[in-house]
Design a protein around this motif. Structure first.
Motif, PDB file in Angstrom:
ATOM      1  N   ALA A   1      30.369   7.827  36.050  1.00 24.93           N
ATOM      2  CA  ALA A   1      31.410   7.150  35.289  1.00 24.93           C
ATOM      3  C   ALA A   1      32.628   6.867  36.155  1.00 24.93           C
ATOM      4  N   ASP A   2      33.318   5.736  35.878  1.00 20.12           N
ATOM      5  CA  ASP A   2      34.536   5.401  36.589  1.00 20.12           C
ATOM      6  C   ASP A   2      35.672   6.279  36.072  1.00 20.12           C
TER       7      ASP A   2
ATOM      8  N   THR B   1      37.006   6.488  32.374  1.00 18.32           N
ATOM      9  CA  THR B   1      35.924   6.135  31.459  1.00 18.32           C
ATOM     10  C   THR B   1      35.300   7.405  30.905  1.00 18.32           C
ATOM     11  N   PRO B   2      35.121   7.504  29.590  1.00 15.34           N
ATOM     12  CA  PRO B   2      34.519   8.720  29.014  1.00 15.34           C
ATOM     13  C   PRO B   2      33.139   8.989  29.588  1.00 15.34           C
TER      14      PRO B   2
ATOM     15  N   ARG C   1      29.400   9.841  29.460  1.00 16.44           N
ATOM     16  CA  ARG C   1      28.358   9.547  28.480  1.00 16.44           C
ATOM     17  C   ARG C   1      27.412  10.743  28.376  1.00 16.44           C
TER      18      ARG C   1
ATOM     19  N   ARG D   1      31.813  10.821  25.406  1.00 14.14           N
ATOM     20  CA  ARG D   1      31.291   9.944  24.369  1.00 14.14           C
ATOM     21  C   ARG D   1      29.804  10.232  24.211  1.00 14.14           C
TER      22      ARG D   1
ATOM     23  N   ASP E   1      25.706  10.494  31.703  1.00 15.01           N
ATOM     24  CA  ASP E   1      26.238  11.257  32.831  1.00 15.01           C
ATOM     25  C   ASP E   1      25.832  12.726  32.740  1.00 15.01           C
TER      26      ASP E   1
END
Length: 224
Positions: free
Chosen positions: A4-5, A8-9, A11, A36, A57
Motif C-alpha cells: 500500500a502507498d 492508503t489504508p 487492505r 480496510r 496487504d
C-alpha cells in the motif's frame, strides 16, 4: 512489506468460520482508519478466493475451519512466489496447530480472547515486514518449549538449504547414521568424493563434526 502507498489504508482479508468472531475482528479493524477490510471468508477456500480477488496487504486466518483450515490456506499462500503477511487467529489449547503454523511461516498469532489492541498491533507489524505474537501465546510457546524447538528447526532448515542437492543427499544419509563407505555405495560415488562433500557440509553449515551435522539433518526433517 505492505504494497500500500503511504496514507492508503492497508487492505485486509479475514477468514473465520464463526460469524460472530469474524464480525468482531472486522469491527476492531474498522476502528483504525489505517485498515480496510476488503474480503471475508468462512473457510480456507473462501480465504484463498478473497486473496486472489482483492490482493490484500495482510490476511487473518482462523487456525481451524471446516473443510479447508487456516493452516491449509497458509500452506497454499506460501506456495506462491510473493510473500503475503499472514496472521493466525487462535485460542488456548491449540499448541500443535501453532507449531505447524510456525513451520509454515505464519507472521504472527492473535488470541481470539485477547486485547483488541493486540489485533491492531499485529496487523501493523505484519504489514511492515515484522511479526507479532500475543503475549499469552509467547508465554505459552516458552512454557512448552515449542518456541525454542521451532527456532532451532528453522535455523537447521536454513542451513540445510544452503547445501547443494548432492550435499543434501549426503547429509541426509549422515543423519541416518551411515558412514562414508556406506554413503558412497548408496549414492554410487567414490569414497574420496563423499569425504569432499562432508568437508563442504561441515564448512557450509557451521557444524563442528558429523554429530552436529547429523543433528542439523534431524532438526531440518531430512533424516529418518
Amino acid at each position: 512489506m505492505s504494497s500500500a502507498d503511504p496514507g492508503t489504508p492497508l487492505r485486509v482479508v479475514i477468514a473465520d468460520d464463526e460469524p460472530l468472531v469474524r464480525a468482531g475482528l472486522v469491527g476492531i479493524l474498522e476502528t483504525d482508519d489505517g485498515f480496510r477490510v476488503v474480503g471475508e471468508g468462512s473457510s480456507g477456500e473462501e480465504a484463498l478466493a478473497a486473496v486472489r480477488a482483492h490482493r490484500p496487504d495482510v490476511v487473518l486466518l482462523d487456525v481451524r475451519m471446516g473443510t479447508m483450515s487456516g493452516l491449509d490456506a497458509l500452506a497454499e499462500i506460501r506456495r506462491s512466489a510473493e510473500h503475503l503477511p499472514c496472521l493466525m487467529v487462535t485460542t488456548f489449547g491449540e499448541d500443535e496447530y501453532v507449531a505447524e503454523a510456525i513451520r509454515l511461516g505464519a507472521d504472527g498469532f492473535v488470541l481470539k480472547s485477547g486485547d483488541p489492541r493486540e489485533l491492531l498491533l499485529a496487523v501493523h507489524a505484519a504489514a511492515s515486514g515484522g511479526a507479532y505474537f500475543s503475549p499469552a501465546v509467547s508465554r505459552r510457546l516458552l512454557q512448552t518449549g515449542l518456541g525454542t524447538r521451532f527456532v532451532a528447526q528453522q535455523d537447521a532448515r536454513e542451513r540445510f538449504e544452503r547445501l547443494t542437492r548432492r550435499e543434501q543427499e549426503v547429509l541426509t544419509l549422515m543423519g541416518d547414521g551411515l558412514a562414508n563407505p556406506e554413503i558412497a555405495e548408496r549414492l554410487h560415488l567414490a569414497e574420496g568424493t563423499v569425504k569432499v562433500h562432508v568437508t563442504s557440509i561441515l564448512r557450509t553449515t557451521g557444524a563442528r563434526n558429523r554429530v552436529e551435522a547429523a543433528l542439523i539433518a534431524a532438526q531440518a526433517g531430512a533424516s529418518r
